[in-house]
Write a protein that holds these residues in place. Structure first.
Motif, PDB file in Angstrom:
ATOM      1  N   THR A 158       0.821  -1.211   0.000  1.00  0.00           N
ATOM      2  CA  THR A 158       0.000   0.000   0.000  1.00  0.00           C
ATOM      3  C   THR A 158       0.852   1.258   0.000  1.00  0.00           C
ATOM      4  O   THR A 158       0.514   2.249  -0.662  1.00  0.00           O
ATOM      5  N   VAL A 159       1.955   1.256   0.728  1.00  0.00           N
ATOM      6  CA  VAL A 159       2.875   2.396   0.715  1.00  0.00           C
ATOM      7  C   VAL A 159       3.378   2.626  -0.713  1.00  0.00           C
ATOM      8  O   VAL A 159       3.407   3.761  -1.210  1.00  0.00           O
ATOM      9  N   ALA A 160       3.760   1.545  -1.394  1.00  0.00           N
ATOM     10  CA  ALA A 160       4.269   1.665  -2.767  1.00  0.00           C
ATOM     11  C   ALA A 160       3.186   2.188  -3.711  1.00  0.00           C
ATOM     12  O   ALA A 160       3.452   3.046  -4.559  1.00  0.00           O
ATOM     13  N   VAL A 161       1.956   1.670  -3.565  1.00  0.00           N
ATOM     14  CA  VAL A 161       0.852   2.134  -4.411  1.00  0.00           C
ATOM     15  C   VAL A 161       0.570   3.618  -4.147  1.00  0.00           C
ATOM     16  O   VAL A 161       0.292   4.391  -5.076  1.00  0.00           O
ATOM     17  N   ALA A 162       0.659   4.033  -2.887  1.00  0.00           N
ATOM     18  CA  ALA A 162       0.415   5.439  -2.540  1.00  0.00           C
ATOM     19  C   ALA A 162       1.401   6.361  -3.259  1.00  0.00           C
ATOM     20  O   ALA A 162       1.022   7.450  -3.728  1.00  0.00           O
ATOM     21  N   THR A 163       2.658   5.931  -3.373  1.00  0.00           N
ATOM     22  CA  THR A 163       3.649   6.766  -4.071  1.00  0.00           C
ATOM     23  C   THR A 163       3.303   6.903  -5.555  1.00  0.00           C
ATOM     24  O   THR A 163       3.488   7.970  -6.144  1.00  0.00           O
ATOM     25  N   VAL A 164       2.783   5.820  -6.146  1.00  0.00           N
ATOM     26  CA  VAL A 164       2.375   5.852  -7.551  1.00  0.00           C
ATOM     27  C   VAL A 164       1.234   6.852  -7.746  1.00  0.00           C
ATOM     28  O   VAL A 164       1.226   7.630  -8.703  1.00  0.00           O
ATOM     29  N   VAL A 165       0.266   6.812  -6.837  1.00  0.00           N
ATOM     30  CA  VAL A 165      -0.897   7.702  -6.939  1.00  0.00           C
ATOM     31  C   VAL A 165      -0.455   9.164  -6.841  1.00  0.00           C
ATOM     32  O   VAL A 165      -0.843  10.008  -7.656  1.00  0.00           O
ATOM     33  N   ILE A 166       0.376   9.465  -5.854  1.00  0.00           N
ATOM     34  CA  ILE A 166       0.774  10.857  -5.591  1.00  0.00           C
ATOM     35  C   ILE A 166       1.602  11.428  -6.749  1.00  0.00           C
ATOM     36  O   ILE A 166       1.265  12.469  -7.333  1.00  0.00           O
ATOM     37  N   PHE A 167       2.677  10.736  -7.108  1.00  0.00           N
ATOM     38  CA  PHE A 167       3.591  11.303  -8.106  1.00  0.00           C
ATOM     39  C   PHE A 167       3.083  11.093  -9.531  1.00  0.00           C
ATOM     40  O   PHE A 167       3.340  11.922 -10.411  1.00  0.00           O
ATOM     41  N   GLY A 168       2.361  10.011  -9.765  1.00  0.00           N
ATOM     42  CA  GLY A 168       1.766   9.812 -11.089  1.00  0.00           C
ATOM     43  C   GLY A 168       0.700  10.855 -11.384  1.00  0.00           C
ATOM     44  O   GLY A 168       0.592  11.350 -12.514  1.00  0.00           O
ATOM     45  N   THR A 169      -0.096  11.205 -10.370  1.00  0.00           N
ATOM     46  CA  THR A 169      -1.109  12.251 -10.542  1.00  0.00           C
ATOM     47  C   THR A 169      -0.440  13.601 -10.807  1.00  0.00           C
ATOM     48  O   THR A 169      -0.894  14.381 -11.655  1.00  0.00           O
ATOM     49  N   ALA A 170       0.654  13.887 -10.110  1.00  0.00           N
ATOM     50  CA  ALA A 170       1.396  15.135 -10.351  1.00  0.00           C
ATOM     51  C   ALA A 170       1.906  15.193 -11.795  1.00  0.00           C
ATOM     52  O   ALA A 170       1.912  16.261 -12.421  1.00  0.00           O
ATOM     53  N   ALA A 171       2.309  14.031 -12.338  1.00  0.00           N
ATOM     54  CA  ALA A 171       2.843  13.988 -13.706  1.00  0.00           C
ATOM     55  C   ALA A 171       1.796  14.391 -14.737  1.00  0.00           C
ATOM     56  O   ALA A 171       2.138  14.960 -15.791  1.00  0.00           O
ATOM     57  N   ILE A 172       0.526  14.107 -14.463  1.00  0.00           N
ATOM     58  CA  ILE A 172      -0.550  14.446 -15.403  1.00  0.00           C
ATOM     59  C   ILE A 172      -0.551  15.942 -15.706  1.00  0.00           C
ATOM     60  O   ILE A 172      -0.764  16.365 -16.850  1.00  0.00           O
ATOM     61  N   PHE A 173      -0.317  16.743 -14.696  1.00  0.00           N
ATOM     62  CA  PHE A 173      -0.320  18.197 -14.866  1.00  0.00           C
ATOM     63  C   PHE A 173       1.057  18.723 -15.292  1.00  0.00           C
ATOM     64  O   PHE A 173       1.156  19.705 -16.026  1.00  0.00           O
ATOM     65  N   LEU A 174       2.107  18.047 -14.837  1.00  0.00           N
ATOM     66  CA  LEU A 174       3.464  18.542 -15.064  1.00  0.00           C
ATOM     67  C   LEU A 174       3.915  18.365 -16.511  1.00  0.00           C
ATOM     68  O   LEU A 174       4.516  19.271 -17.104  1.00  0.00           O
ATOM     69  N   TYR A 175       3.627  17.212 -17.122  1.00  0.00           N
ATOM     70  CA  TYR A 175       4.166  16.907 -18.448  1.00  0.00           C
ATOM     71  C   TYR A 175       3.627  17.832 -19.548  1.00  0.00           C
ATOM     72  O   TYR A 175       4.418  18.322 -20.372  1.00  0.00           O
ATOM     73  N   PRO A 176       2.307  18.089 -19.612  1.00  0.00           N
ATOM     74  CA  PRO A 176       1.854  19.080 -20.612  1.00  0.00           C
ATOM     75  C   PRO A 176       2.476  20.461 -20.398  1.00  0.00           C
ATOM     76  O   PRO A 176       2.788  21.167 -21.372  1.00  0.00           O
ATOM     77  N   TRP A 177       2.667  20.838 -19.147  1.00  0.00           N
ATOM     78  CA  TRP A 177       3.306  22.121 -18.834  1.00  0.00           C
ATOM     79  C   TRP A 177       4.747  22.131 -19.337  1.00  0.00           C
ATOM     80  O   TRP A 177       5.211  23.111 -19.931  1.00  0.00           O
ATOM     81  N   LEU A 178       5.466  21.004 -19.121  1.00  0.00           N
ATOM     82  CA  LEU A 178       6.845  20.892 -19.617  1.00  0.00           C
ATOM     83  C   LEU A 178       6.882  20.967 -21.141  1.00  0.00           C
ATOM     84  O   LEU A 178       7.791  21.570 -21.724  1.00  0.00           O
ATOM     85  N   TRP A 179       5.912  20.342 -21.804  1.00  0.00           N
ATOM     86  CA  TRP A 179       5.846  20.383 -23.262  1.00  0.00           C
ATOM     87  C   TRP A 179       5.699  21.826 -23.763  1.00  0.00           C
ATOM     88  O   TRP A 179       6.421  22.257 -24.662  1.00  0.00           O
ATOM     89  N   HIS A 180       4.789  22.577 -23.147  1.00  0.00           N
ATOM     90  CA  HIS A 180       4.558  23.953 -23.577  1.00  0.00           C
ATOM     91  C   HIS A 180       5.767  24.851 -23.259  1.00  0.00           C
ATOM     92  O   HIS A 180       6.106  25.744 -24.054  1.00  0.00           O
ATOM     93  N   LEU A 181       6.424  24.598 -22.139  1.00  0.00           N
ATOM     94  CA  LEU A 181       7.640  25.360 -21.820  1.00  0.00           C
ATOM     95  C   LEU A 181       8.742  25.061 -22.830  1.00  0.00           C
ATOM     96  O   LEU A 181       9.458  25.967 -23.275  1.00  0.00           O
ATOM     97  N   ASN A 182       8.863  23.778 -23.193  1.00  0.00           N
ATOM     98  CA  ASN A 182       9.891  23.389 -24.162  1.00  0.00           C
ATOM     99  C   ASN A 182       9.600  23.973 -25.546  1.00  0.00           C
ATOM    100  O   ASN A 182      10.522  24.344 -26.281  1.00  0.00           O
ATOM    101  N   GLU A 183       8.324  24.059 -25.904  1.00  0.00           N
ATOM    102  CA  GLU A 183       7.937  24.687 -27.165  1.00  0.00           C
ATOM    103  C   GLU A 183       8.335  26.161 -27.191  1.00  0.00           C
ATOM    104  O   GLU A 183       8.696  26.707 -28.228  1.00  0.00           O
ATOM    105  N   GLN A 184       8.266  26.777 -26.003  1.00  0.00           N
ATOM    106  CA  GLN A 184       8.567  28.208 -25.914  1.00  0.00           C
ATOM    107  C   GLN A 184      10.068  28.490 -25.879  1.00  0.00           C
ATOM    108  O   GLN A 184      10.568  29.399 -26.549  1.00  0.00           O
ATOM    109  N   PHE A 185      10.800  27.666 -25.095  1.00  0.00           N
ATOM    110  CA  PHE A 185      12.224  27.964 -24.868  1.00  0.00           C
ATOM    111  C   PHE A 185      13.180  27.050 -25.642  1.00  0.00           C
ATOM    112  O   PHE A 185      14.392  27.279 -25.639  1.00  0.00           O
TER     113      PHE A 185
END
Length: 350
Positions: A158-185
């Motif tokens: 359960t501890v391992a699954v919790a880490t997947v939920v927390i950081f995987g959910t963060a990735a959903i928002f982070l990766y499109p943002w990184l894509w748009h930043l990379n397009e800009q810079f």
């Protein structure tokens, strides 16, 4: 008569895990939750933990046998059926570069998890490996598939699954943002498809990969899903290698005879590959595939619900901050190291 007694003993626990699964599947269809990448599996373990730490202790004497069956047998069956989501043709679509990137990310992330977890954070071997499996392969499904090979306790899973939920959910928002930043810079030379392979090779869960890819473009989403499916397919050889390593370790620690008695062959991993191979032959009518995938989701969600029911919050509190710190460092490696590996392989072989 004995059979009837067995069924009646198993029924309450299976009904309970089935009810939690039904609720999780229903909730996962809400756009507000699905856009966050919260799959039925993730929701099932959360609901299971809520029930497990409130009303379940009173019902445990009646439900324990069925819950244990869901956590063990239904899990293995769910992993086997997971092969219906994959075909070997998907490997050809991404090509050798995608396979190489996935293999490098899997090996480097899992090795880093084992080293950091045990040497730096002084975590036990099972917790380090479970977090490493979840981060390096396919999130909660990989954690759940690794559990029977390691024979790990429920709270560690359960501890391992919790880490997947927390950081995987963060990735959903982070990766499109990184894509748009990379397009800009223009930091890195990624096309949409290459960024999709980067997403698929580094984000934890399949649902999270889909959600992150959708935030970039259709081309990125398609490449991300294929790259992710190749990572998922690597689960079976990973489990076989892990089982062989564990057997050799037992031989060294307990003598040749003791080790031979304890050899574990994860047959469900071999059957997982066979199902994927069968699915690649395109023999089954296409109309059969969605119901089989739905059945697989139900089986895995029931296993997750059972895991949640048998996990106590006190055990999670005892785990402390170290597992989350380990998962956070792995998350940074997946983003930064993953970008570097993707660029290097694409430059050399793309």
């Amino acid at each position: 008569m004995q059979k009837h007694g067995g069924y009646s003993r198993l029924s309450p626990g299976l009904v309970l895990t089935g009810a939690i699964t039904g609720l999780a599947v229903w909730l996962s269809n809400f756009p507000s939750l699905s856009h966050l990448g919260l799959s039925a599996l993730t929701l099932a373990i959360v609901i299971g933990m809520v029930v497990g730490n409130t009303v379940y202790p009173a019902a445990k004497p009646w439900c324990d046998s069925g819950v244990t069956l869901a956590k063990q047998r239904l899990l293995r069956l769910g992993i086997i059926l997971y092969g219906m989501r994959l075909t070997f043709a998907q490997i050809a679509d991404v090509g050798a570069t995608g396979i190489l990137i996935d293999a490098m990310m899997l090996c480097s992330t899992f090795a880093l998890a084992c080293w950091l977890g045990q040497r730096v954070f002084k975590l036990d071997r099972d917790t380090s490996m479970l977090i490493g499996a979840g981060s390096s392969i396919c999130g909660a499904a990989a954690v759940m598939a690794t559990e029977p090979v390691l024979d790990a306790r429920a709270e560690k899973v359960t501890v391992a699954v919790a880490t997947v939920v927390i950081f995987g959910t963060a990735a959903i928002f982070l990766y499109p943002w990184l894509w748009h930043l990379n397009e800009q810079f223009h930091w890195l030379s990624f096309t949409a498809s290459q960024f999709g392979i980067y997403t698929g090779s580094t984000v934890h869960e399949v649902a999270q990969v889909v959600a992150a890819g959708q935030g970039v473009s259709p081309d990125a989403e398609n490449a991300a899903v294929i790259a992710k499916m190749i990572r998922v397919m690597m689960l079976a050889p990973f489990l076989l290698l892990l089982s062989g390593w564990k057997s050799r370790r037992e031989v060294q620690q307990g003598g040749q005879n003791a080790g031979m008695r304890n050899i574990t062959i994860p047959w469900f991993a071999l059957l997982f590959i066979l199902v994927a191979a069968f699915n690649s032959l395109d023999i089954l009518p296409h109309s059969w595939i969605p119901p089989l995938i739905t059945l697989d989701t139900v089986l895995l969600a029931m296993a997750m619900a059972a895991l949640g029911l048998t996990t106590h919050m006190s055990a999670l509190r005892q785990a402390g901050l170290k597992p989350m710190l380990l998962a956070a460092i792995l998350f940074i490696w997946l983003i930064v190291g993953g970008a570097g590996i993707n660029q290097l392989v694409q430059h050399l072989f793309g």
